[in-house]
Write a protein that holds these residues in place. Structure first.
Motif, PDB file in Angstrom:
ATOM      1  N   GLU A   1       0.868  -1.177   0.000  1.00 21.98           N
ATOM      2  CA  GLU A   1       0.000   0.000   0.000  1.00 21.98           C
ATOM      3  C   GLU A   1       0.902   1.224   0.000  1.00 21.98           C
ATOM      4  O   GLU A   1       1.485   1.585   1.008  1.00 21.98           O
ATOM      5  CB  GLU A   1      -0.914   0.006   1.236  1.00 21.98           C
ATOM      6  N   ARG A   2       1.017   1.856  -1.144  1.00 23.91           N
ATOM      7  CA  ARG A   2       1.921   2.997  -1.255  1.00 23.91           C
ATOM      8  C   ARG A   2       1.518   3.859  -2.446  1.00 23.91           C
ATOM      9  O   ARG A   2       0.518   3.581  -3.123  1.00 23.91           O
ATOM     10  CB  ARG A   2       3.359   2.519  -1.420  1.00 23.91           C
ATOM     11  N   ASP A   3       2.276   4.897  -2.689  1.00 20.17           N
ATOM     12  CA  ASP A   3       2.060   5.752  -3.846  1.00 20.17           C
ATOM     13  C   ASP A   3       2.653   5.052  -5.068  1.00 20.17           C
ATOM     14  O   ASP A   3       3.868   4.972  -5.227  1.00 20.17           O
ATOM     15  CB  ASP A   3       2.754   7.106  -3.613  1.00 20.17           C
ATOM     16  N   TRP A   4       1.777   4.522  -5.931  1.00 18.80           N
ATOM     17  CA  TRP A   4       2.240   3.725  -7.074  1.00 18.80           C
ATOM     18  C   TRP A   4       2.964   4.557  -8.124  1.00 18.80           C
ATOM     19  O   TRP A   4       3.612   3.988  -9.015  1.00 18.80           O
ATOM     20  CB  TRP A   4       1.072   2.990  -7.717  1.00 18.80           C
ATOM     21  N   SER A   5       2.860   5.878  -8.048  1.00 18.12           N
ATOM     22  CA  SER A   5       3.544   6.704  -9.037  1.00 18.12           C
ATOM     23  C   SER A   5       5.039   6.794  -8.777  1.00 18.12           C
ATOM     24  O   SER A   5       5.780   7.327  -9.615  1.00 18.12           O
ATOM     25  CB  SER A   5       2.942   8.119  -9.062  1.00 18.12           C
ATOM     26  N   LEU A   6       5.471   6.277  -7.637  1.00 15.28           N
ATOM     27  CA  LEU A   6       6.896   6.262  -7.306  1.00 15.28           C
ATOM     28  C   LEU A   6       7.489   4.899  -7.650  1.00 15.28           C
ATOM     29  O   LEU A   6       6.804   3.876  -7.553  1.00 15.28           O
ATOM     30  CB  LEU A   6       7.094   6.550  -5.822  1.00 15.28           C
ATOM     31  N   PRO A   7       8.751   4.855  -8.024  1.00 14.59           N
ATOM     32  CA  PRO A   7       9.362   3.553  -8.317  1.00 14.59           C
ATOM     33  C   PRO A   7       9.508   2.717  -7.051  1.00 14.59           C
ATOM     34  O   PRO A   7       9.588   3.257  -5.938  1.00 14.59           O
ATOM     35  CB  PRO A   7      10.739   3.927  -8.892  1.00 14.59           C
ATOM     36  N   HIS A   8       9.510   1.417  -7.215  1.00 18.19           N
ATOM     37  CA  HIS A   8       9.747   0.522  -6.092  1.00 18.19           C
ATOM     38  C   HIS A   8      11.149   0.770  -5.537  1.00 18.19           C
ATOM     39  O   HIS A   8      12.110   0.878  -6.294  1.00 18.19           O
ATOM     40  CB  HIS A   8       9.620  -0.932  -6.542  1.00 18.19           C
ATOM     41  N   GLU A   9      11.239   0.873  -4.225  1.00 20.15           N
ATOM     42  CA  GLU A   9      12.534   1.043  -3.576  1.00 20.15           C
ATOM     43  C   GLU A   9      12.965  -0.296  -2.966  1.00 20.15           C
ATOM     44  O   GLU A   9      12.156  -1.003  -2.364  1.00 20.15           O
ATOM     45  CB  GLU A   9      12.444   2.095  -2.465  1.00 20.15           C
ATOM     46  N   ARG A  10      14.227  -0.630  -3.143  1.00 15.50           N
ATOM     47  CA  ARG A  10      14.771  -1.868  -2.559  1.00 15.50           C
ATOM     48  C   ARG A  10      14.416  -1.922  -1.068  1.00 15.50           C
ATOM     49  O   ARG A  10      14.602  -0.957  -0.342  1.00 15.50           O
ATOM     50  CB  ARG A  10      16.283  -1.900  -2.763  1.00 15.50           C
ATOM     51  N   HIS A  11      13.881  -3.063  -0.633  1.00 16.26           N
ATOM     52  CA  HIS A  11      13.419  -3.223   0.754  1.00 16.26           C
ATOM     53  C   HIS A  11      13.981  -4.525   1.309  1.00 16.26           C
ATOM     54  O   HIS A  11      13.655  -5.613   0.833  1.00 16.26           O
ATOM     55  CB  HIS A  11      11.890  -3.237   0.798  1.00 16.26           C
ATOM     56  N   ALA A  12      14.807  -4.386   2.350  1.00 21.90           N
ATOM     57  CA  ALA A  12      15.441  -5.571   2.939  1.00 21.90           C
ATOM     58  C   ALA A  12      14.408  -6.552   3.482  1.00 21.90           C
ATOM     59  O   ALA A  12      14.665  -7.765   3.549  1.00 21.90           O
ATOM     60  CB  ALA A  12      16.400  -5.153   4.047  1.00 21.90           C
ATOM     61  N   GLY A  13      13.228  -6.053   3.868  1.00 21.62           N
ATOM     62  CA  GLY A  13      12.193  -6.924   4.411  1.00 21.62           C
ATOM     63  C   GLY A  13      11.611  -7.891   3.406  1.00 21.62           C
ATOM     64  O   GLY A  13      10.929  -8.860   3.797  1.00 21.62           O
ATOM     65  N   LEU A  14      11.861  -7.686   2.138  1.00 24.47           N
ATOM     66  CA  LEU A  14      11.352  -8.612   1.119  1.00 24.47           C
ATOM     67  C   LEU A  14      12.265  -9.817   0.928  1.00 24.47           C
ATOM     68  O   LEU A  14      11.825 -10.866   0.452  1.00 24.47           O
ATOM     69  CB  LEU A  14      11.196  -7.887  -0.225  1.00 24.47           C
ATOM     70  N   VAL A  15      13.525  -9.681   1.301  1.00 26.23           N
ATOM     71  CA  VAL A  15      14.466 -10.779   1.090  1.00 26.23           C
ATOM     72  C   VAL A  15      14.044 -12.039   1.847  1.00 26.23           C
ATOM     73  O   VAL A  15      14.044 -13.139   1.278  1.00 26.23           O
ATOM     74  CB  VAL A  15      15.899 -10.354   1.444  1.00 26.23           C
ATOM     75  N   PRO A  16      13.639 -11.938   3.138  1.00 26.31           N
ATOM     76  CA  PRO A  16      13.166 -13.146   3.829  1.00 26.31           C
ATOM     77  C   PRO A  16      11.930 -13.768   3.173  1.00 26.31           C
ATOM     78  O   PRO A  16      11.755 -14.998   3.216  1.00 26.31           O
ATOM     79  CB  PRO A  16      12.841 -12.644   5.237  1.00 26.31           C
ATOM     80  N   VAL A  17      11.086 -12.946   2.577  1.00 24.20           N
ATOM     81  CA  VAL A  17       9.900 -13.469   1.887  1.00 24.20           C
ATOM     82  C   VAL A  17      10.331 -14.360   0.729  1.00 24.20           C
ATOM     83  O   VAL A  17       9.857 -15.500   0.583  1.00 24.20           O
ATOM     84  CB  VAL A  17       9.016 -12.311   1.379  1.00 24.20           C
ATOM     85  N   PHE A  18      11.250 -13.866  -0.062  1.00 23.25           N
ATOM     86  CA  PHE A  18      11.707 -14.655  -1.202  1.00 23.25           C
ATOM     87  C   PHE A  18      12.582 -15.829  -0.769  1.00 23.25           C
ATOM     88  O   PHE A  18      12.589 -16.888  -1.411  1.00 23.25           O
ATOM     89  CB  PHE A  18      12.443 -13.758  -2.200  1.00 23.25           C
ATOM     90  N   ARG A  19      13.272 -15.666   0.339  1.00 28.74           N
ATOM     91  CA  ARG A  19      14.067 -16.796   0.839  1.00 28.74           C
ATOM     92  C   ARG A  19      13.148 -17.948   1.248  1.00 28.74           C
ATOM     93  O   ARG A  19      13.465 -19.126   1.011  1.00 28.74           O
ATOM     94  CB  ARG A  19      14.923 -16.357   2.028  1.00 28.74           C
ATOM     95  N   THR A  20      12.007 -17.624   1.831  1.00 29.06           N
ATOM     96  CA  THR A  20      11.023 -18.651   2.190  1.00 29.06           C
ATOM     97  C   THR A  20      10.567 -19.414   0.947  1.00 29.06           C
ATOM     98  O   THR A  20      10.453 -20.646   0.955  1.00 29.06           O
ATOM     99  CB  THR A  20       9.808 -17.997   2.877  1.00 29.06           C
ATOM    100  N   ILE A  21      10.311 -18.678  -0.120  1.00 33.68           N
ATOM    101  CA  ILE A  21       9.847 -19.300  -1.363  1.00 33.68           C
ATOM    102  C   ILE A  21      10.926 -20.197  -1.954  1.00 33.68           C
ATOM    103  O   ILE A  21      10.667 -21.345  -2.343  1.00 33.68           O
ATOM    104  CB  ILE A  21       9.424 -18.209  -2.361  1.00 33.68           C
ATOM    105  N   TYR A  22      12.150 -19.696  -2.012  1.00 31.10           N
ATOM    106  CA  TYR A  22      13.239 -20.474  -2.616  1.00 31.10           C
ATOM    107  C   TYR A  22      13.675 -21.643  -1.737  1.00 31.10           C
ATOM    108  O   TYR A  22      14.218 -22.625  -2.239  1.00 31.10           O
ATOM    109  CB  TYR A  22      14.434 -19.559  -2.909  1.00 31.10           C
ATOM    110  N   ALA A  23      13.411 -21.557  -0.436  1.00 28.08           N
ATOM    111  CA  ALA A  23      13.793 -22.639   0.463  1.00 28.08           C
ATOM    112  C   ALA A  23      12.855 -23.841   0.356  1.00 28.08           C
ATOM    113  O   ALA A  23      13.224 -24.961   0.727  1.00 28.08           O
ATOM    114  CB  ALA A  23      13.823 -22.139   1.908  1.00 28.08           C
ATOM    115  N   ASP A  24      11.645 -23.621  -0.147  1.00 26.42           N
ATOM    116  CA  ASP A  24      10.669 -24.709  -0.234  1.00 26.42           C
ATOM    117  C   ASP A  24       9.904 -24.614  -1.558  1.00 26.42           C
ATOM    118  O   ASP A  24       8.713 -24.305  -1.586  1.00 26.42           O
ATOM    119  CB  ASP A  24       9.705 -24.632   0.952  1.00 26.42           C
TER     120      ASP A  24
END
Length: 284
Positions: free
Chosen positions: A189-212
């Motif tokens: 939930e953010r201002d979609w007119s701005l580019p996505h900013e790198r977020h360290a909190g997303l890395v664990p999300v993707f690590r969960t996916i790649y781990a299983d």
């Protein structure tokens, strides 16, 4: 040499039927190349047709890529993620065509381009609204870019709509959040007119996916499809840079940019940075 007769069933009288040229509107398509440069005798310069066809073909491929990415976004939004895989595989192959066709333009020598360059005036690929639409759909948002299209209300309005809508990556992150993965709130939930900013909190999300992968197979496959698209886009950008460098060196671009230096800056732009960041976490 032997001759081949037409089979009896082949249609030859097409006066009141759909023809190949009619279906494809070839009368319009093949009449859309209008060279502007002239030689000393007033004839079109030979090499300008290559330049025009190259860019028109690129625009057609970009039109298809936009069509497919829009379809992928709609399916991710509807949580029909597995339906995206064939769509994004097609986008990757379209990107390959865009990459490979730079080789044709590279047959244009510096002197040949210098002869036709005055005919371009201030026209530049930077002004391609379809290229900008692709960037916006993949998340590289920049409100200032809309100023380039104020002369074209239809293109401006389309880009303004894309600017304020979630990108493909945004929709994927929202999809993962709906599935219970701990996607940071500020990523969904953010201002979609701005580019996505790198977020360290997303890395664990993707690590969960790649781990299983077995548990998260569709999300896992989607991650890899996105990496495919980003890699192909970066290769396209690099090939563009090298083609420009080969033809004009380090001269400014026709649209007013610094040319090669401007294109180099684009190589630092990442659409899906966390999908690369997570690779440093896998297996550790």
């Amino acid at each position: 040499m032997g001759t081949r007769t037409l089979e009896p069933g082949i249609h030859t009288d097409l006066r009141d039927r759909m023809s190949y040229g009619g279906y494809l509107r070839l009368d319009r398509l093949l009449d859309a190349q209008e060279p502007r440069s002239r030689d000393a005798e007033g004839e079109p310069l030979h090499d300008e047709l290559l330049f025009i066809v190259q860019h028109q073909v690129a625009e057609l491929w970009m039109k298809l890529a936009i069509h497919e990415i829009r379809a992928a976004i709609a399916r991710v939004r509807a949580d029909r993620i597995s339906e995206c895989f064939k769509i994004l595989a097609r986008v990757k192959l379209v990107q390959r065509q865009l990459f490979e066709q730079w080789a044709v333009l590279e047959t244009l020598t510096p002197s040949e381009y210098a002869a036709i360059r005055p005919s371009l005036g201030t026209a530049s690929g930077f002004q391609s609204h379809q290229y900008r639409a692709l960037e916006f759909l993949l998340g590289n948002k920049h409100a200032g870019m809309l100023d380039v299209f104020r002369h074209d209300s239809a293109a401006h309005d389309e880009l303004a709509q894309l600017l304020h809508a979630p990108s493909l990556y945004d929709e994927f992150l929202r999809h993962l959040a709906r599935r219970g993965l701990p996607v940071p709130r500020e990523c969904v939930e953010r201002d979609w007119s701005l580019p996505h900013e790198r977020h360290a909190g997303l890395v664990p999300v993707f690590r969960t996916i790649y781990a299983d992968p077995r548990r998260w197979w569709d999300a896992y496959d989607m991650c890899e499809k996105l990496v495919d698209i980003e890699e192909a886009f970066q290769l396209w950008r690099f090939r563009h840079l090298k083609t420009v460098e080969r033809i004009i060196g380090h001269k400014p671009g026709t649209g007013g940019s610094s040319g090669v230096a401007f294109l180099k800056g684009a190589l630092d732009i990442a659409f899906f940075p966390e999908l690369i960041d997570v690779r440093g976490e896998i297996g550790t």
